[in-house]
Scaffold this active site. Structure first.
Site, PDB file in Angstrom:
ATOM      1  CG  ASP A  82     -22.260  95.996 -57.033  1.00  0.00           C
ATOM      2  OD1 ASP A  82     -21.950  96.337 -56.161  1.00  0.00           O
ATOM      3  OD2 ASP A  82     -21.794  95.737 -58.244  1.00  0.00           O
ATOM      4  CG  ASP A 104     -22.969 104.162 -54.600  1.00  0.00           C
ATOM      5  OD1 ASP A 104     -22.920 105.108 -53.669  1.00  0.00           O
ATOM      6  OD2 ASP A 104     -22.623 103.802 -55.740  1.00  0.00           O
ATOM      7  CD  GLU A 134     -19.332 103.833 -52.725  1.00  0.00           C
ATOM      8  OE1 GLU A 134     -19.974 102.617 -53.098  1.00  0.00           O
ATOM      9  OE2 GLU A 134     -18.565 104.422 -53.414  1.00  0.00           O
ATOM     10  CG  HIS A 180     -16.531 100.551 -60.066  1.00  0.00           C
ATOM     11  ND1 HIS A 180     -17.111 101.937 -59.255  1.00  0.00           N
ATOM     12  CD2 HIS A 180     -16.840  99.706 -59.254  1.00  0.00           C
ATOM     13  CE1 HIS A 180     -17.486 101.288 -58.170  1.00  0.00           C
ATOM     14  NE2 HIS A 180     -17.597 100.213 -58.180  1.00  0.00           N
ATOM     15  CG  HIS A 213     -17.512  99.013 -54.205  1.00  0.00           C
ATOM     16  ND1 HIS A 213     -18.869  98.645 -55.044  1.00  0.00           N
ATOM     17  CD2 HIS A 213     -17.946  98.831 -53.052  1.00  0.00           C
ATOM     18  CE1 HIS A 213     -19.717  98.518 -54.194  1.00  0.00           C
ATOM     19  NE2 HIS A 213     -19.184  98.374 -52.867  1.00  0.00           N
ATOM     20  CB  ALA A 215     -11.376  94.749 -55.372  1.00  0.00           C
ATOM     21  CG  ASN A 256     -17.775  94.684 -54.370  1.00  0.00           C
ATOM     22  OD1 ASN A 256     -17.859  93.667 -53.541  1.00  0.00           O
ATOM     23  ND2 ASN A 256     -18.627  95.574 -54.418  1.00  0.00           N
ATOM     24  CB  SER A 259     -13.111  94.628 -64.430  1.00  0.00           C
ATOM     25  OG  SER A 259     -14.235  95.882 -64.396  1.00  0.00           O
TER      26      SER A 259
HETATM   27  P1  13P Z   1     -14.345  95.932 -60.785  1.00  0.00           P
HETATM   28  O1  13P Z   1     -14.558  96.620 -62.004  1.00  0.00           O
HETATM   29  O2  13P Z   1     -12.915  96.376 -60.198  1.00  0.00           O
HETATM   30  O3  13P Z   1     -14.213  94.694 -61.056  1.00  0.00           O
HETATM   31  O4  13P Z   1     -15.154  96.393 -59.313  1.00  0.00           O
HETATM   32  C1  13P Z   1     -16.355  95.737 -59.292  1.00  0.00           C
HETATM   33  C2  13P Z   1     -17.241  96.433 -58.330  1.00  0.00           C
HETATM   34  O5  13P Z   1     -16.794  97.084 -57.700  1.00  0.00           O
HETATM   35  C3  13P Z   1     -18.781  96.059 -58.469  1.00  0.00           C
HETATM   36  O6  13P Z   1     -19.532  96.594 -57.479  1.00  0.00           O
HETATM   37  O1  G3H Z   2     -19.464  98.424 -59.918  1.00  0.00           O
HETATM   38  C1  G3H Z   2     -20.408  97.862 -60.947  1.00  0.00           C
HETATM   39  C2  G3H Z   2     -19.985  96.611 -61.555  1.00  0.00           C
HETATM   40  O2  G3H Z   2     -18.996  96.320 -62.300  1.00  0.00           O
HETATM   41  C3  G3H Z   2     -21.352  96.367 -62.303  1.00  0.00           C
HETATM   42  O3  G3H Z   2     -21.147  96.750 -63.547  1.00  0.00           O
HETATM   43  O4  G3H Z   2     -23.343  98.072 -63.634  1.00  0.00           O
HETATM   44  O5  G3H Z   2     -22.210  97.546 -65.748  1.00  0.00           O
HETATM   45  O6  G3H Z   2     -23.446  95.724 -64.446  1.00  0.00           O
HETATM   46  P1  G3H Z   2     -22.668  97.191 -64.477  1.00  0.00           P
HETATM   47 ZN    ZN Z   3     -18.699  98.761 -57.260  1.00  0.00          ZN
END
Ligand code: 13P
Ligand code: G3H
Ligand code: ZN
Length: 311
Positions: A82, A104, A134, A180, A213, A215, A256, A259
């Site tokens: 990711d 990304d 992206e 995000h 993303h 989402a 994705n 959260s």
């Molecule tokens: P959320 O923060 O909405 O869960 O998005 C996660 C995400 O896009 C991870 O790449």
């Molecule tokens: O898009 C980001 C994801 O929520 C991952 O979060 O980079 O804190 O692990 P993180």
């Molecule tokens: Zn993301």
């Protein structure tokens, strides 16, 4: 069952109007909760790993845990990086057994994003690994990068065809108003997504899989539980589930979610510890956390993504 790429998953999802959940994983309980849920409802699955997750748990631990989950559930799973920020991290994940990576390049100029993404695509495709690119910039927080709402920008549909053709990416994340983290909209603000952009992209690239993303729906039940048992989260607003359902019926093949998993897990831990203040066995408080993840993922798959019984 082996680790698989998302190619076949996306093809079927596009044709049949549903989306595959891409869930972020950081530890054993999260992996178990997600994979047990997907196995129960017979859903294809993407487990995704951020740079932060690799730093926290180490690549090898996450890989072995995912391999264990595949053995345990019999599910085919796509393992995805990711938000890969550099060629080096993408290469490291490809060499380390991932079947999919995201590069990304959204913070770069259009031309630079193409150049850097293509480098990753060339390396990945030579090794049977697929790549997500992206275009556009989401607001919100991921790892140490905090993009403010004013610096975020919607994807320009005019650029999509050229980007996809010049880079050779297998899927594309676009910015249509998701972001995000748990605070996607201001209190009182009505959540809105630019479905017109998604529609335009779909018109220009029929059959091409699009990724959303940011989402998470920021399910109020979990926020309320967290606040009821000692937390202090401000009003948090996510993406309404009906909008995600609508996107899944269109060109969006990958949604994705991170959260919501964090909220479900934290709610489980907080509630347990508040009700059992003398307990100090991690297995006791991580059990409800893992159960919450499992229930959440089953709900996402059946009520939002529509990917149940699509194996
Ligand atoms: P959320 O923060 O909405 O869960 O998005 C996660 C995400 O896009 C991870 O790449
Ligand atoms: O898009 C980001 C994801 O929520 C991952 O979060 O980079 O804190 O692990 P993180
Ligand atoms: Zn993301």
């Amino acid at each position: 069952m082996p680790i698989v790429t998302s190619t076949e998953m996306f093809k079927k999802a596009y044709e049949e109007g549903y989306a595959i959940g891409a869930f972020n994983v950081n530890n054993m309980e999260i992996i178990q909760g997600i994979t047990e849920a997907a196995a129960e409802v017979q859903s294809p699955l993407i487990l995704q790993v951020s740079a932060g997750a690799r730093k926290y748990a180490k690549h090898v631990y996450l890989m072995k845990l995912i391999e264990a989950a595949i053995e345990d559930t019999g599910l085919p799973i796509c393992v995805h990086l990711d938000h890969g920020e550099s060629f080096d991290i993408c290469k490291s994940c490809i060499d380390g057994g991932f079947s999919s990576v995201m590069f990304d390049g959204s913070k770069y100029s259009f031309e630079e994003n193409i150049r850097l993404t293509k480098e990753v695509v060339d390396y990945a495709h030579a090794r049977g690994v697929v790549v997500e690119g992206e275009l556009g910039k989401l607001a919100g927080i991921e790892d140490d990068v905090n993009v403010s709402a004013k610096d975020a920008s919607y994807t320009d549909p005019n650029q999509v065809e050229e980007f996809v053709k010049s880079t050779g990416v297998d899927s594309l994340a676009i910015a249509i108003g998701t972001s995000h983290g748990a605070y996607k909209f201001k209190p009182g603000q009505k959540p809105q997504l630019r479905f017109d952009i998604l529609e335009e992209v779909q018109k220009r690239m029929p059959g091409f899989p699009i990724v959303l993303h940011g989402a998470s729906s920021v399910i109020p039940e979990y926020v309320n539980t967290i606040n009821q048992y000692g937390g202090n989260m401000p009003d948090a607003i996510g993406i309404p589930e009906d909008m995600l359902r609508q996107a899944a019926k269109m060109a969006v093949c990958k949604i994705n979610i991170d959260s919501d998993l964090r909220l479900a897990m934290t709610a489980g831990v907080r509630e347990y510890l508040a009700n059992h203040p003398a307990d100090f066995d991690p297995r006791k408080y991580l059990t409800p956390a893992r159960n919450n993840i499992k229930e959440l993922v089953k709900h996402k798959i059946t009520a939002v993504l529509g990917s149940d019984h699509k194996l």
